[in-house]
Design a protein around this motif. Structure first.
Motif, mmCIF file in Angstrom:
data_model
loop_
_atom_site.group_PDB
_atom_site.id
_atom_site.type_symbol
_atom_site.label_atom_id
_atom_site.label_comp_id
_atom_site.label_asym_id
_atom_site.label_seq_id
_atom_site.Cartn_x
_atom_site.Cartn_y
_atom_site.Cartn_z
ATOM 1 N N TYR A 79 0.876 -1.171 0.000
ATOM 2 C CA TYR A 79 0.000 0.000 0.000
ATOM 3 C C TYR A 79 0.913 1.221 0.000
ATOM 4 O O TYR A 79 1.727 1.403 0.911
ATOM 5 N N LEU A 80 0.797 2.052 -1.027
ATOM 6 C CA LEU A 80 1.736 3.146 -1.184
ATOM 7 C C LEU A 80 1.500 4.293 -0.206
ATOM 8 O O LEU A 80 2.405 5.094 0.017
ATOM 9 N N ASP A 81 0.325 4.348 0.399
ATOM 10 C CA ASP A 81 0.064 5.433 1.348
ATOM 11 C C ASP A 81 0.864 5.254 2.639
ATOM 12 O O ASP A 81 1.356 6.220 3.208
ATOM 13 N N ASP A 82 1.041 4.017 3.096
ATOM 14 C CA ASP A 82 1.783 3.804 4.344
ATOM 15 C C ASP A 82 2.891 2.754 4.202
ATOM 16 O O ASP A 82 3.532 2.392 5.175
ATOM 17 N N MET A 83 3.097 2.245 2.984
ATOM 18 C CA MET A 83 4.127 1.254 2.659
ATOM 19 C C MET A 83 3.976 -0.061 3.425
ATOM 20 O O MET A 83 4.920 -0.836 3.540
ATOM 21 N N SER A 84 2.782 -0.334 3.935
ATOM 22 C CA SER A 84 2.534 -1.638 4.542
ATOM 23 C C SER A 84 2.348 -2.658 3.417
ATOM 24 O O SER A 84 2.076 -2.296 2.272
ATOM 25 N N THR A 85 2.521 -3.926 3.742
ATOM 26 C CA THR A 85 2.341 -4.976 2.737
ATOM 27 C C THR A 85 1.274 -5.951 3.203
ATOM 28 O O THR A 85 0.963 -6.047 4.389
ATOM 29 N N GLU A 86 0.722 -6.651 2.231
ATOM 30 C CA GLU A 86 -0.282 -7.668 2.510
ATOM 31 C C GLU A 86 -0.096 -8.794 1.514
ATOM 32 O O GLU A 86 0.215 -8.567 0.347
ATOM 33 N N THR A 87 -0.305 -10.025 1.972
ATOM 34 C CA THR A 87 -0.229 -11.187 1.098
ATOM 35 C C THR A 87 -1.648 -11.672 0.825
ATOM 36 O O THR A 87 -2.397 -11.970 1.750
ATOM 37 N N LEU A 88 -1.994 -11.715 -0.453
ATOM 38 C CA LEU A 88 -3.327 -12.110 -0.885
ATOM 39 C C LEU A 88 -3.223 -13.375 -1.727
ATOM 40 O O LEU A 88 -2.215 -13.615 -2.381
ATOM 41 N N THR A 89 -4.291 -14.152 -1.724
ATOM 42 C CA THR A 89 -4.397 -15.308 -2.601
ATOM 43 C C THR A 89 -5.608 -15.082 -3.486
ATOM 44 O O THR A 89 -6.714 -14.885 -2.985
ATOM 45 N N ILE A 90 -5.399 -15.080 -4.791
ATOM 46 C CA ILE A 90 -6.499 -14.853 -5.727
ATOM 47 C C ILE A 90 -7.178 -16.197 -5.979
ATOM 48 O O ILE A 90 -6.538 -17.161 -6.412
ATOM 49 N N VAL A 91 -8.484 -16.240 -5.690
ATOM 50 C CA VAL A 91 -9.227 -17.501 -5.724
ATOM 51 C C VAL A 91 -10.546 -17.343 -6.479
ATOM 52 O O VAL A 91 -10.997 -16.230 -6.735
ATOM 53 N N ASN A 92 -11.148 -18.486 -6.802
ATOM 54 C CA ASN A 92 -12.513 -18.490 -7.326
ATOM 55 C C ASN A 92 -13.447 -18.027 -6.206
ATOM 56 O O ASN A 92 -13.147 -18.228 -5.027
ATOM 57 N N PRO A 93 -14.583 -17.422 -6.551
ATOM 58 C CA PRO A 93 -15.479 -16.886 -5.514
ATOM 59 C C PRO A 93 -15.878 -17.898 -4.447
ATOM 60 O O PRO A 93 -15.959 -17.546 -3.275
#
Length: 156
Positions: A79-93
């Protein structure tokens, strides 16, 4: 598992995903977008574009499954506003509610506003994602493959 075997497992995963999206496209759209309208049209276009990306990856001699965000990708965003990071997994609904397994991956449906923005984007891409806090600029820092999704059979 050897790298060659692992690569063939992922290839099979994406072949099954392609077959599912091609063969079950109307049923998929009916399930998530039963009303004909703009939302369904946008989802249909997203599926068309995604099918083409899968076909291109599968036809390529160099199978770079981590070149773009796919359904099954583990994505680290900043996130460029606060430079925090997050790990996401892209999945089927239907897998967006996978229980936390300790991997630190947050499941995100590819049909969600955030999932749509990330899908098919390359590493390093700057995108604006919709969050409960509003639209935020994020950079795709890393794309990998999620063992969690593979175990759940999300390609089918």
């Amino acid at each position: 598992m050897s790298p060659r075997v692992k690569e063939s497992v992922w290839r099979e995963f994406f072949v099954n995903q392609l077959i599912m999206f091609e063969d079950e496209r109307l049923r998929f759209l009916d399930a998530y977008f039963p009303d004909f309208g703009n939302g369904r049209s946008q989802a249909d276009q997203l599926l068309s574009d995604y099918i083409q990306v899968l076909k291109s990856h599968l036809a390529s001699e160099e199978e770079n499954w981590c070149g773009k965000v796919l359904v099954g990708s583990r994505v680290i965003i900043s996130y460029l506003d606060d430079m925090s990071t997050e790990t996401l997994t892209i999945v089927n609904p239907h897998h967006a509610v996978l229980p936390e397994d300790g991997s630190g991956e947050c499941p995100v449906s590819f049909l969600s506003p955030m999932g749509r923005e990330l899908l098919m984007k390359p590493c390093g891409e700057l995108v604006h994602v919709q969050t409960p806090s509003g639209r935020l600029p994020v950079r795709i820092e890393e794309i990998g493959l999620s063992e969690t999704v593979l175990a759940a059979g999300d390609g089918e």
